[in-house]
Design a protein around this motif. Structure first.
Motif, PDB file in Angstrom:
ATOM      1  N   VAL A  67       0.836  -1.202   0.000  1.00  0.00           N
ATOM      2  CA  VAL A  67       0.000   0.000   0.000  1.00  0.00           C
ATOM      3  C   VAL A  67       0.868   1.249   0.000  1.00  0.00           C
ATOM      4  O   VAL A  67       0.614   2.208  -0.735  1.00  0.00           O
ATOM      5  N   GLY A  68       1.921   1.232   0.827  1.00  0.00           N
ATOM      6  CA  GLY A  68       2.820   2.375   0.875  1.00  0.00           C
ATOM      7  C   GLY A  68       3.510   2.616  -0.451  1.00  0.00           C
ATOM      8  O   GLY A  68       3.692   3.761  -0.877  1.00  0.00           O
ATOM      9  N   GLY A  69       3.889   1.518  -1.139  1.00  0.00           N
ATOM     10  CA  GLY A  69       4.553   1.658  -2.422  1.00  0.00           C
ATOM     11  C   GLY A  69       3.651   2.251  -3.487  1.00  0.00           C
ATOM     12  O   GLY A  69       4.094   3.002  -4.352  1.00  0.00           O
ATOM     13  N   ALA A  87      12.769  11.493   6.669  1.00  0.00           N
ATOM     14  CA  ALA A  87      11.487  11.615   7.376  1.00  0.00           C
ATOM     15  C   ALA A  87      10.874  10.244   7.646  1.00  0.00           C
ATOM     16  O   ALA A  87      10.329   9.999   8.736  1.00  0.00           O
ATOM     17  N   ALA A  88      10.976   9.326   6.672  1.00  0.00           N
ATOM     18  CA  ALA A  88      10.439   7.974   6.871  1.00  0.00           C
ATOM     19  C   ALA A  88      11.185   7.253   7.985  1.00  0.00           C
ATOM     20  O   ALA A  88      10.575   6.570   8.824  1.00  0.00           O
ATOM     21  N   ASP A  89      12.508   7.405   8.029  1.00  0.00           N
ATOM     22  CA  ASP A  89      13.291   6.784   9.099  1.00  0.00           C
ATOM     23  C   ASP A  89      12.917   7.336  10.470  1.00  0.00           C
ATOM     24  O   ASP A  89      12.754   6.569  11.442  1.00  0.00           O
ATOM     25  N   LEU A  90      12.788   8.647  10.575  1.00  0.00           N
ATOM     26  CA  LEU A  90      12.447   9.253  11.866  1.00  0.00           C
ATOM     27  C   LEU A  90      11.054   8.823  12.319  1.00  0.00           C
ATOM     28  O   LEU A  90      10.845   8.533  13.506  1.00  0.00           O
ATOM     29  N   LEU A 119       5.514   2.800   5.762  1.00  0.00           N
ATOM     30  CA  LEU A 119       6.510   3.815   5.426  1.00  0.00           C
ATOM     31  C   LEU A 119       7.701   3.250   4.668  1.00  0.00           C
ATOM     32  O   LEU A 119       8.509   4.012   4.124  1.00  0.00           O
ATOM     33  N   ASN A 120       7.816   1.930   4.625  1.00  0.00           N
ATOM     34  CA  ASN A 120       8.899   1.332   3.846  1.00  0.00           C
ATOM     35  C   ASN A 120       8.717   1.586   2.355  1.00  0.00           C
ATOM     36  O   ASN A 120       9.689   1.679   1.611  1.00  0.00           O
ATOM     37  N   GLY A 121       7.441   1.720   1.929  1.00  0.00           N
ATOM     38  CA  GLY A 121       7.157   1.956   0.515  1.00  0.00           C
ATOM     39  C   GLY A 121       7.761   3.248  -0.008  1.00  0.00           C
ATOM     40  O   GLY A 121       8.548   3.225  -0.969  1.00  0.00           O
ATOM     41  N   PRO A 122       7.420   4.410   0.578  1.00  0.00           N
ATOM     42  CA  PRO A 122       8.031   5.656   0.088  1.00  0.00           C
ATOM     43  C   PRO A 122       9.531   5.722   0.309  1.00  0.00           C
ATOM     44  O   PRO A 122      10.246   6.342  -0.483  1.00  0.00           O
ATOM     45  N   SER A 351       9.381   3.440  -9.639  1.00  0.00           N
ATOM     46  CA  SER A 351      10.135   2.532  -8.779  1.00  0.00           C
ATOM     47  C   SER A 351       9.243   1.930  -7.699  1.00  0.00           C
ATOM     48  O   SER A 351       9.367   0.746  -7.356  1.00  0.00           O
ATOM     49  N   GLY A 352       8.335   2.741  -7.163  1.00  0.00           N
ATOM     50  CA  GLY A 352       7.405   2.234  -6.152  1.00  0.00           C
ATOM     51  C   GLY A 352       6.486   1.178  -6.720  1.00  0.00           C
ATOM     52  O   GLY A 352       6.175   0.182  -6.054  1.00  0.00           O
ATOM     53  N   LEU A 353       6.029   1.382  -7.964  1.00  0.00           N
ATOM     54  CA  LEU A 353       5.177   0.380  -8.610  1.00  0.00           C
ATOM     55  C   LEU A 353       5.936  -0.927  -8.806  1.00  0.00           C
ATOM     56  O   LEU A 353       5.396  -2.014  -8.561  1.00  0.00           O
ATOM     57  N   LEU A 354       7.187  -0.834  -9.228  1.00  0.00           N
ATOM     58  CA  LEU A 354       7.991  -2.039  -9.433  1.00  0.00           C
ATOM     59  C   LEU A 354       8.178  -2.811  -8.133  1.00  0.00           C
ATOM     60  O   LEU A 354       7.932  -4.024  -8.077  1.00  0.00           O
TER      61      LEU A 354
END
Length: 414
Positions: A67-69, A87-90, A119-122, A351-354
């Motif tokens: 979903v995130g991707g 931001a995703a890491d924080l 958040l791993n997706g973005p 890249s997110g779709l892939l």
């Protein structure tokens, strides 16, 4: 490579300071993720004594990334990509930190796990979109090989190391360490990767792409480009080639082997992946890789077909490793060629779709294999998956021979 061009080596790629920062941050994230999965499994089972709830929690460390991707990958095109990663890491550090709170309700723990995975997706989309800016020409593909080798190696030792660590301490401390890895990753990225403006930063607010349009633009872009369609289909062959890992337990049982053999079978593909990353990353020129990735997609399925003969454990491991070696070779170059063909302003979306589609087809492949194995047995299921994967890969290989440019992307980028 053109005449007189210096040979790209692992060392020359690791000499790029920005790549070293991204590589170190990714290793920190992998280590933290593996540790968190073990810690969460132990924590939930200790609290509930339920295998179902433990499995559900484990699944939540993978599934929401899809979903995130799809929904959030466009953030890497709308905002500076390094900032999206930081931001995703924080945010993930905060979410994991909340899991450590004593007495947290199980439902809230599941929500936090899902949000962390989302958040791993973005993060991955921004990372893959940024890498071609950090590494140019053949350095990019060699960098992809380095990432693959280290990530597969980390997975080989991650679960065993995580289990030993969690048994030595306790699950909440393991989760606290995971939060620390996210903080460290954010710091490394912030200090080690220079700021680059967003590709869409020149757009005015009136012309900026809407959120809904941004989430679908990547899919439209891929559908319109025959080369991108072929490359994404090539990478998604993983839905067939993940089957040996998915059926490791029943396959080992069919061999009359125990739990130790399950681990060996599951480790076979990563071992082959490491070998493939080294061989193709160090010794096969990229212009050759670009030409043969379609053929490699076919070859990755053929070793699995031999499982119809019910080979023993050692032979099976060798077959699975060989399949993993070919699959890694086409996946590294296929991903590199896919990202290179994307316009910079839609690179994170594509890249997110892939990557999110890759997770989906692997999950569907594992699900279908499990259902089929109950009917025809795990060995025949693996053989069938390899056969069908190789057959499906043939038109993909033909399509790539027609769609790829007469000169490689590397040569065109110079």
């Amino acid at each position: 490579m053109g005449q007189g061009t210096e040979r790209v080596t692992f060392g020359s790629v690791l000499a790029v300071s920005e790549f070293r920062a991204m590589w170190a941050a990714e290793l920190l994230s992998i280590a933290g993720d593996q540790l968190a999965r073990v810690a969460l499994s132990v924590l939930v089972f200790q609290r509930t004594d339920s295998a179902f709830l433990t499995g559900l929690t484990y699944a939540l460390t993978f599934v929401p990334a899809l979903v995130g991707g799809i929904l959030l990958s466009s953030l890497g095109d709308q905002y500076p990509r390094r900032d999206v990663m930081v931001a995703a890491d924080l945010a993930r550090a905060v979410l994991v930190g909340l899991m450590v709170v004593p007495g947290i309700p199980l439902w809230l723990l599941c929500v936090l796990v899902a949000a962390m995975t989302l958040l791993n997706g973005p993060f991955k989309a921004a990372q893959q979109a940024l890498l071609p800016d950090v590494l140019t020409d053949e350095k990019y593909t060699v960098g992809m090989a380095i990432r693959n080798i280290t990530s597969q190696s980390a997975q080989l030792v991650g679960f065993a190391g995580g289990g030993a660590l969690v048994s030595a301490i306790n699950p909440p401390v393991g989760l606290a360490l995971d939060a620390t890895t996210f903080l460290a990753s954010a710091l490394v990225l912030r200090r080690g990767v220079r700021h680059r403006p967003a590709p869409t930063s020149s757009s005015t607010e009136s012309t900026r792409t809407s959120f809904f349009a941004a989430t679908t633009e990547g899919a439209r872009l891929v559908w319109r480009d025959p080369g991108l369609r072929v490359l994404i289909a090539l990478c998604w062959l993983a839905g067939f080639y993940v089957v040996p890992e998915a059926l490791a337990a029943p396959y080992a049982d069919g061999l009359g082997a125990g739990a130790f053999a399950v681990g060996l079978i599951m480790a076979s593909d990563p071992v082959g992946s490491v070998i493939g990353g080294i061989v193709f990353g160090k010794w096969v020129p990229e212009r050759v890789q670009i030409r043969v990735i379609g053929v490699l997609g076919v070859l990755a399925g053929l070793p699995l077909v031999l499982c119809v003969l019910h080979p023993g454990l050692i032979t099976s491991m060798a077959l699975f490793a060989l399949s993993g070696m070919f699959a890694t070779a086409y996946n590294i170059q296929g991903t590199a060629s896919f990202v290179r063909r994307l316009p910079d302003a839609q690179r994170a979306q594509g890249s997110g779709l892939l990557s999110s589609g890759l997770i989906t087809v692997q999950g569907l492949g594992a699900l279908a294999a499990g259902a089929l194995a109950d009917q025809i047995g795990p060995a025949h299921t693996i053989a069938l998956a390899g056969f069908v994967g190789a057959i499906v890969a043939i038109p993909i290989a033909v399509g790539w021979s027609r769609a790829r440019p007469a000169r490689s992307e590397v040569e065109e980028s110079r």
